[in-house]
Design an enzyme around this catalytic site. Sequence first.
Site, PDB file in Angstrom:
ATOM      1  N   ASP A  18       0.815  -1.214   0.000  1.00 57.25           N
ATOM      2  CA  ASP A  18       0.000   0.000   0.000  1.00 57.25           C
ATOM      3  C   ASP A  18       0.852   1.269   0.000  1.00 57.25           C
ATOM      4  O   ASP A  18       0.717   2.127  -0.868  1.00 57.25           O
ATOM      5  CB  ASP A  18      -0.937   0.014   1.211  1.00 57.25           C
ATOM      6  CG  ASP A  18      -1.957  -1.111   1.170  1.00 57.25           C
ATOM      7  OD1 ASP A  18      -2.382  -1.464   0.075  1.00 57.25           O
ATOM      8  OD2 ASP A  18      -2.310  -1.623   2.244  1.00 57.25           O
ATOM      9  N   ARG A  98      -1.056   1.033  16.334  1.00 58.06           N
ATOM     10  CA  ARG A  98      -1.532   2.172  15.554  1.00 58.06           C
ATOM     11  C   ARG A  98      -1.574   3.504  16.319  1.00 58.06           C
ATOM     12  O   ARG A  98      -1.168   4.536  15.787  1.00 58.06           O
ATOM     13  CB  ARG A  98      -2.917   1.859  14.958  1.00 58.06           C
ATOM     14  CG  ARG A  98      -2.892   0.721  13.937  1.00 58.06           C
ATOM     15  CD  ARG A  98      -1.903   1.011  12.819  1.00 58.06           C
ATOM     16  NE  ARG A  98      -1.924  -0.015  11.782  1.00 58.06           N
ATOM     17  CZ  ARG A  98      -0.912  -0.811  11.495  1.00 58.06           C
ATOM     18  NH1 ARG A  98       0.209  -0.721  12.189  1.00 58.06           N
ATOM     19  NH2 ARG A  98      -0.982  -1.700  10.522  1.00 58.06           N
ATOM     20  N   ASP A 127      -7.933   0.064  10.798  1.00 60.19           N
ATOM     21  CA  ASP A 127      -6.763   0.917  11.005  1.00 60.19           C
ATOM     22  C   ASP A 127      -7.019   2.374  10.636  1.00 60.19           C
ATOM     23  O   ASP A 127      -6.434   3.276  11.227  1.00 60.19           O
ATOM     24  CB  ASP A 127      -5.567   0.373  10.220  1.00 60.19           C
ATOM     25  CG  ASP A 127      -4.907  -0.804  10.918  1.00 60.19           C
ATOM     26  OD1 ASP A 127      -5.181  -0.998  12.115  1.00 60.19           O
ATOM     27  OD2 ASP A 127      -4.121  -1.514  10.272  1.00 60.19           O
ATOM     28  N   SER A 179      -2.135  -9.978   2.979  1.00 52.46           N
ATOM     29  CA  SER A 179      -2.024  -8.724   3.709  1.00 52.46           C
ATOM     30  C   SER A 179      -1.505  -9.064   5.102  1.00 52.46           C
ATOM     31  O   SER A 179      -2.149  -9.801   5.853  1.00 52.46           O
ATOM     32  CB  SER A 179      -3.396  -8.037   3.798  1.00 52.46           C
ATOM     33  OG  SER A 179      -3.302  -6.864   4.590  1.00 52.46           O
TER      34      SER A 179
END
Length: 406
Positions: A18, A98, A127, A179
Amino acid sequence: MDKSKIKKIVLAYSGGLDTSIIIPWLKENYNNPEIIAVSGNVGQADELEGLEEKALKTGASKLIVADLVDEMMDEIVIPALKMDAKYETYLLGTAFARPIIAKKLCEVAKAEGADAIAHGATGKGNDQVRFELAIKRFLPDIPIIAPWREWDIKSRDEEIDYAEAHKIPLKISRETNYSKDKNIWHLSHEGLDLEDPANEPNLDKPGFLEMGVSPYAAPDKPEYVSIDFEAGAPVGLNGVKMKPADIVWKLNEIGGRNGVGIIDIVENRLVGMKDRGVYETPGGTILYFAHAQLEMITMDKDTLHLKQKLAVDFADMIYNGKWYTPLQEALCAFANEANKYVTGTVKLKLYKGNIIPAGTTSPCTLYSENLVTFGESDYDQSQAAGFINLWGLPITVHAMREQGKL
């Protein structure tokens, strides 16, 4: 958002699929702004290798790598461990990292005079919420750019097409295009064959598991480990004093080789859909198990039972991105107070994915062998009759009403 005013962007950069394509995409679609890539080192190890060269080659002006391992462990993981917080059996690995990363993004954005912050989280996942709620806490007015919510790319295959067209090197292929998210606490696997819950994950497929082996490939001989705790926090491993991060690193190694900490779950995402993932959390699984063993003998019943209820709220809070809130401060205060006497040593036996209790000791124990023994004891059993009469009085009165005896 007026794109012409966006001259400098701070990007949460992992170097994965990404964020690798986001740098050139931002430069193409936001009037060629300066991109400052920020990578939070939360224990992803070799994933940081070659990151600066890659970021610069794809258009970033510089890469800032922030060491956040101890901060994440001390400020988020340890309070969660004290609360035994799990989200539907998930040990919150991605959710732990995060908020800490987002806080660092804000610090860099302020220092660099950035006009916006960007991240690579999709519009389907959790996220995006975790990043953006933390950003709102520290820089409430800064614009946030989430390319997955803007661009025409529809899939990871199309991301690879974009990367190939822009000559961006990738460490994955279309066949290994899971992922993944990795940090000191865990590694997650999503996508490809895992998207169908009917498919059994091939744990022994070469390259799939990274933090250890499957239970099938684990040794035929059990391995013992002992963990020391003080006030609910891990402070030593096998008799050696260590900081929490070093304990987790070592337990990842020990648990990994014994096939511990692999779960396959379908969880309820915050955005409403169900998602299937395979998670590796060897060290964290051992720590949670050991902490619960020590609580059994050191924490009083009422506090333990209330903490078990609050653990669900605590896990929801982390999972849903609400770490930097007054609720977190209040729940952490409870966790610290509840763990005041959770001090001692827990010995465990690891065998082919299993964790087996092998003995627990504590100077703060509430366990009295004299009281509970089936042998001779100081406990006066005749006192139980009066207790039962009082405890059962509401039931007795209810029965008397039904029988017309009141």
